[in-house]
Structure formats: structure tokens, C-alpha cells
Design a protein around this motif. Structure first.
Motif, PDB file in Angstrom:
ATOM      1  N   THR A 104       3.280  24.973  22.171  1.00 13.43           N
ATOM      2  CA  THR A 104       3.203  24.876  20.717  1.00 13.43           C
ATOM      3  C   THR A 104       1.833  24.297  20.353  1.00 13.43           C
ATOM      4  O   THR A 104       1.247  23.539  21.127  1.00 13.43           O
ATOM      5  N   LYS A 105       1.347  24.674  19.169  1.00 14.88           N
ATOM      6  CA  LYS A 105      -0.012  24.271  18.765  1.00 14.88           C
ATOM      7  C   LYS A 105       0.050  23.512  17.440  1.00 14.88           C
ATOM      8  O   LYS A 105       0.872  23.822  16.579  1.00 14.88           O
ATOM      9  N   PRO A 106      -0.874  22.542  17.254  1.00 17.37           N
ATOM     10  CA  PRO A 106      -0.792  21.699  16.056  1.00 17.37           C
ATOM     11  C   PRO A 106      -0.785  22.466  14.730  1.00 17.37           C
ATOM     12  O   PRO A 106       0.036  22.191  13.867  1.00 17.37           O
ATOM     13  N   GLU A 107      -1.687  23.468  14.600  1.00 16.23           N
ATOM     14  CA  GLU A 107      -1.798  24.136  13.280  1.00 16.23           C
ATOM     15  C   GLU A 107      -0.507  24.861  12.932  1.00 16.23           C
ATOM     16  O   GLU A 107      -0.019  24.789  11.800  1.00 16.23           O
ATOM     17  N   THR A 108       0.033  25.599  13.905  1.00 18.71           N
ATOM     18  CA  THR A 108       1.225  26.404  13.607  1.00 18.71           C
ATOM     19  C   THR A 108       2.469  25.519  13.493  1.00 18.71           C
ATOM     20  O   THR A 108       3.354  25.781  12.683  1.00 18.71           O
ATOM     21  N   THR A 109       2.525  24.456  14.281  1.00 21.31           N
ATOM     22  CA  THR A 109       3.655  23.529  14.163  1.00 21.31           C
ATOM     23  C   THR A 109       3.667  22.914  12.768  1.00 21.31           C
ATOM     24  O   THR A 109       4.713  22.884  12.097  1.00 21.31           O
ATOM     25  N   ILE A 110       2.501  22.463  12.307  1.00 20.38           N
ATOM     26  CA  ILE A 110       2.435  21.810  10.989  1.00 20.38           C
ATOM     27  C   ILE A 110       2.716  22.829   9.874  1.00 20.38           C
ATOM     28  O   ILE A 110       3.428  22.523   8.904  1.00 20.38           O
ATOM     29  N   GLU A 111       2.224  24.051  10.042  1.00 20.23           N
ATOM     30  CA  GLU A 111       2.511  25.085   9.023  1.00 20.23           C
ATOM     31  C   GLU A 111       4.028  25.306   8.909  1.00 20.23           C
ATOM     32  O   GLU A 111       4.585  25.405   7.816  1.00 20.23           O
ATOM     33  N   ALA A 112       4.697  25.348  10.062  1.00 16.48           N
ATOM     34  CA  ALA A 112       6.155  25.564  10.051  1.00 16.48           C
ATOM     35  C   ALA A 112       6.873  24.367   9.426  1.00 16.48           C
ATOM     36  O   ALA A 112       7.801  24.539   8.622  1.00 16.48           O
ATOM     37  N   ILE A 113       6.445  23.163   9.765  1.00 14.82           N
ATOM     38  CA  ILE A 113       7.082  21.963   9.180  1.00 14.82           C
ATOM     39  C   ILE A 113       6.943  22.017   7.659  1.00 14.82           C
ATOM     40  O   ILE A 113       7.904  21.778   6.926  1.00 14.82           O
ATOM     41  N   GLN A 114       5.739  22.354   7.193  1.00  8.20           N
ATOM     42  CA  GLN A 114       5.509  22.414   5.733  1.00  8.20           C
ATOM     43  C   GLN A 114       6.449  23.404   5.070  1.00  8.20           C
ATOM     44  O   GLN A 114       7.052  23.116   4.036  1.00  8.20           O
ATOM     45  N   LYS A 115       6.570  24.574   5.661  1.00 12.90           N
ATOM     46  CA  LYS A 115       7.422  25.614   5.057  1.00 12.90           C
ATOM     47  C   LYS A 115       8.886  25.191   5.068  1.00 12.90           C
ATOM     48  O   LYS A 115       9.620  25.460   4.126  1.00 12.90           O
ATOM     49  N   ILE A 116       9.312  24.519   6.128  1.00  7.27           N
ATOM     50  CA  ILE A 116      10.723  24.111   6.210  1.00  7.27           C
ATOM     51  C   ILE A 116      10.982  22.910   5.289  1.00  7.27           C
ATOM     52  O   ILE A 116      12.007  22.856   4.617  1.00  7.27           O
ATOM     53  N   GLN A 117      10.055  21.984   5.234  1.00  6.45           N
ATOM     54  CA  GLN A 117      10.287  20.793   4.380  1.00  6.45           C
ATOM     55  C   GLN A 117      10.474  21.204   2.918  1.00  6.45           C
ATOM     56  O   GLN A 117      11.244  20.584   2.181  1.00  6.45           O
ATOM     57  N   ASP A 118       9.804  22.270   2.509  1.00 10.00           N
ATOM     58  CA  ASP A 118       9.937  22.753   1.127  1.00 10.00           C
ATOM     59  C   ASP A 118      11.304  23.384   0.860  1.00 10.00           C
ATOM     60  O   ASP A 118      11.667  23.588  -0.288  1.00 10.00           O
ATOM     61  N   ARG A 119      12.017  23.738   1.923  1.00  9.80           N
ATOM     62  CA  ARG A 119      13.333  24.381   1.776  1.00  9.80           C
ATOM     63  C   ARG A 119      14.490  23.442   2.105  1.00  9.80           C
ATOM     64  O   ARG A 119      15.649  23.830   2.056  1.00  9.80           O
ATOM     65  N   LEU A 120      14.185  22.185   2.475  1.00 13.87           N
ATOM     66  CA  LEU A 120      15.250  21.248   2.875  1.00 13.87           C
ATOM     67  C   LEU A 120      16.107  20.850   1.684  1.00 13.87           C
ATOM     68  O   LEU A 120      15.583  20.549   0.608  1.00 13.87           O
ATOM     69  N   VAL A 121      17.426  20.795   1.897  1.00 11.02           N
ATOM     70  CA  VAL A 121      18.316  20.240   0.872  1.00 11.02           C
ATOM     71  C   VAL A 121      18.190  18.708   0.936  1.00 11.02           C
ATOM     72  O   VAL A 121      17.709  18.159   1.934  1.00 11.02           O
ATOM     73  N   THR A 122      18.632  18.032  -0.110  1.00 15.19           N
ATOM     74  CA  THR A 122      18.624  16.567  -0.101  1.00 15.19           C
ATOM     75  C   THR A 122      19.455  16.077   1.086  1.00 15.19           C
ATOM     76  O   THR A 122      20.564  16.557   1.303  1.00 15.19           O
ATOM     77  N   GLY A 123      18.933  15.148   1.835  1.00 15.81           N
ATOM     78  CA  GLY A 123      19.628  14.651   3.027  1.00 15.81           C
ATOM     79  C   GLY A 123      19.391  15.515   4.263  1.00 15.81           C
ATOM     80  O   GLY A 123      19.802  15.165   5.363  1.00 15.81           O
ATOM     81  N   GLY A 124      18.719  16.644   4.065  1.00 11.26           N
ATOM     82  CA  GLY A 124      18.420  17.535   5.202  1.00 11.26           C
ATOM     83  C   GLY A 124      17.350  16.936   6.109  1.00 11.26           C
ATOM     84  O   GLY A 124      16.557  16.091   5.664  1.00 11.26           O
ATOM     85  N   ARG A 125      17.344  17.361   7.351  1.00  8.93           N
ATOM     86  CA  ARG A 125      16.432  16.740   8.336  1.00  8.93           C
ATOM     87  C   ARG A 125      15.647  17.763   9.156  1.00  8.93           C
ATOM     88  O   ARG A 125      16.192  18.810   9.506  1.00  8.93           O
ATOM     89  N   ILE A 126      14.427  17.383   9.498  1.00 12.42           N
ATOM     90  CA  ILE A 126      13.642  18.098  10.510  1.00 12.42           C
ATOM     91  C   ILE A 126      13.476  17.125  11.673  1.00 12.42           C
ATOM     92  O   ILE A 126      12.961  16.019  11.493  1.00 12.42           O
TER      93      ILE A 126
END
Ligand code: SAM
Length: 185
Positions: free
Chosen positions: A109-131
Motif C-alpha cells: 500500500t502507498k501513502p497517496e492512495t491510502t490517504i485518498e481512500a481514507i478521505q473518500k470513505i470518511q466523507d461517507r461515514l455515518v455518525t459513529g462509523g469507524r475507519i
């Protein structure tokens, strides 16, 4: 004391419910995918990503053996998660950073793509949801990814996210640790 993987799984078990959408961002041999598929139940869905065909094959085999039908496997980078989720809300995601044990150690895994994925998922998290991030960093390239991902997580706005870190600080050989991001109310 809880080991790293059981602790990461517990963080998922605490929040994922029947009917949820969950993501295994690095499916590898499929163990986290299998856990998530059990947690979301037949009414839920799991999206699992890996860039290696071998990982998708291994995960597919494990799912078949366990008669799992609620998982969509994607031979694609997790940074493209938005292509598959559209505007679906996500309860939880897990990343295991690093390489797939027993396979090519240069596919990491690579920093740029990992962070891009985290950003996209964090924007879709429900309240109380976790990464949940399990950060392996003993391999070549691991330190750079660890530093970038931890810096990114440290800078998340505390008004919107709570971020914790769990690690053994007296173990040799740079052991993995967990960083967990939870969306606040
Ligand atoms: N969770 C897995 C398990 O239980 O077996 C282990 C995952 S392993 C530490 C990391 C995986 O991330 C590897 O299989 C690798 O191919 C995959 N990977 C690397 N870059 C990726 C990316 N951009 N998107 C998705 N998977 C990626």
C-alpha cells in the motif's frame, strides 16, 4: 492485553450492524472480509478491494467455503472506492497496510492512495462509523506510509472525528499498531 488484530476486529464489531455497508480496503486473504460479511448479515453489503489478482482469488475461495453471498470483490485500488459506492453511507472500513504475506513483498500500500481512500470513505461515514487502520511499517516503504498516514489522521478536525492509536511500545521489530477514526455527531 488485547493483540492488535483482535483489537481491530473488536472496533468493527462494536459498531457494525445488520444491514450496514462496510469496506475491506485491502482484502488480502479475506479474513477481514469474512468478519465484515458476518457482521452486516444478509441484508448488508461488503465491498472488498485489492490490486492483486491472487488476493481476490484467495478471498473469493474463502467466501465460497463459507457460503458468503453479501460481498462484492473489486480487483481495483481502494482509492477508486467512489466508483463502486456512489453515495452509499458507510458504517465501517478496515485497512491492513503493507504487503500480502507469502506474496510479492514489493506490492505494498502507498501513502497517496491510502490517504485518498481514507478521505473518500470518511466523507461517507455515518455518525459513529469507524475507519480502522492496521499499520504495518517494518517493510521497505512502510515508514514513509506510516508517517504520512499518521500525520493525516492527526490533522483531522476534532469537531468531526475522534482519532485513537493503540500500540505495544516495548516490542522489537517495529510491530503493527492500530489507528481508528470515528465520525462524531
Ligand atoms: N487484510 C488482509 C488479510 O487478512 O489477509 C491482509 C492485507 S495485506 C497486509 C495488504 C494488501 O493490500 C495486499 O494484498 C495488497 O495487494 C493490497 N493493496 C496494495 N495497494 C492497494 C490499493 N491501492 N488498493 C487495494 N489494495 C491494495
Amino acid at each position: 492485553m488485547k493483540r492488535i488484530i483482535p483489537y481491530a476486529h473488536e472496533l468493527l464489531q462494536e459498531v457494525v450492524q445488520d444491514g450496514d455497508v462496510a469496506i475491506d480496503a485491502t482484502c488480502g486473504n479475506g479474513h477481514d472480509t469474512l468478519l465484515l460479511s458476518r457482521l452486516v448479515g444478509i441484508n448488508g453489503e461488503v465491498h472488498s478491494f485489492d490490486i492483486q489478482e491472487q488476493a481476490i482469488t484467495n478471498t473469493s475461495q474463502l467466501l465460497k467455503e463459507n457460503h458468503v453471498t453479501n460481498v462484492q470483490l473489486h480487483l481495483d485500488g481502494h482509492e477508486n472506492v467512489d466508483k463502486y459506492l456512489h453515495d452509499k453511507a458507510v458504517r465501517a472500513a478496515i485497512f491492513n497496510l503493507g504487503y500480502l504475506p507469502g506474496e510479492d513483498h514489493s506490492i505494498i500500500t502507498k501513502p497517496e492512495t491510502t490517504i485518498e481512500a481514507i478521505q473518500k470513505i470518511q466523507d461517507r461515514l455515518v455518525t459513529g462509523g469507524r475507519i480502522v487502520l492496521v499499520i504495518y511499517h517494518g517493510h521497505e516503504g512502510g515508514r514513509e506510509e506510516k508517517e504520512s498516514v499518521v500525520s493525516y489522521c492527526e490533522a483531522l478536525d476534532q469537531k468531526h472525528f475522534e482519532v485513537t492509536r493503540y500500540e505495544f511500545i516495548n516490542q522489537i521489530n517495529r510491530p503493527p499498531f492500530v489507528v481508528a477514526i470515528e465520525k462524531r455527531k
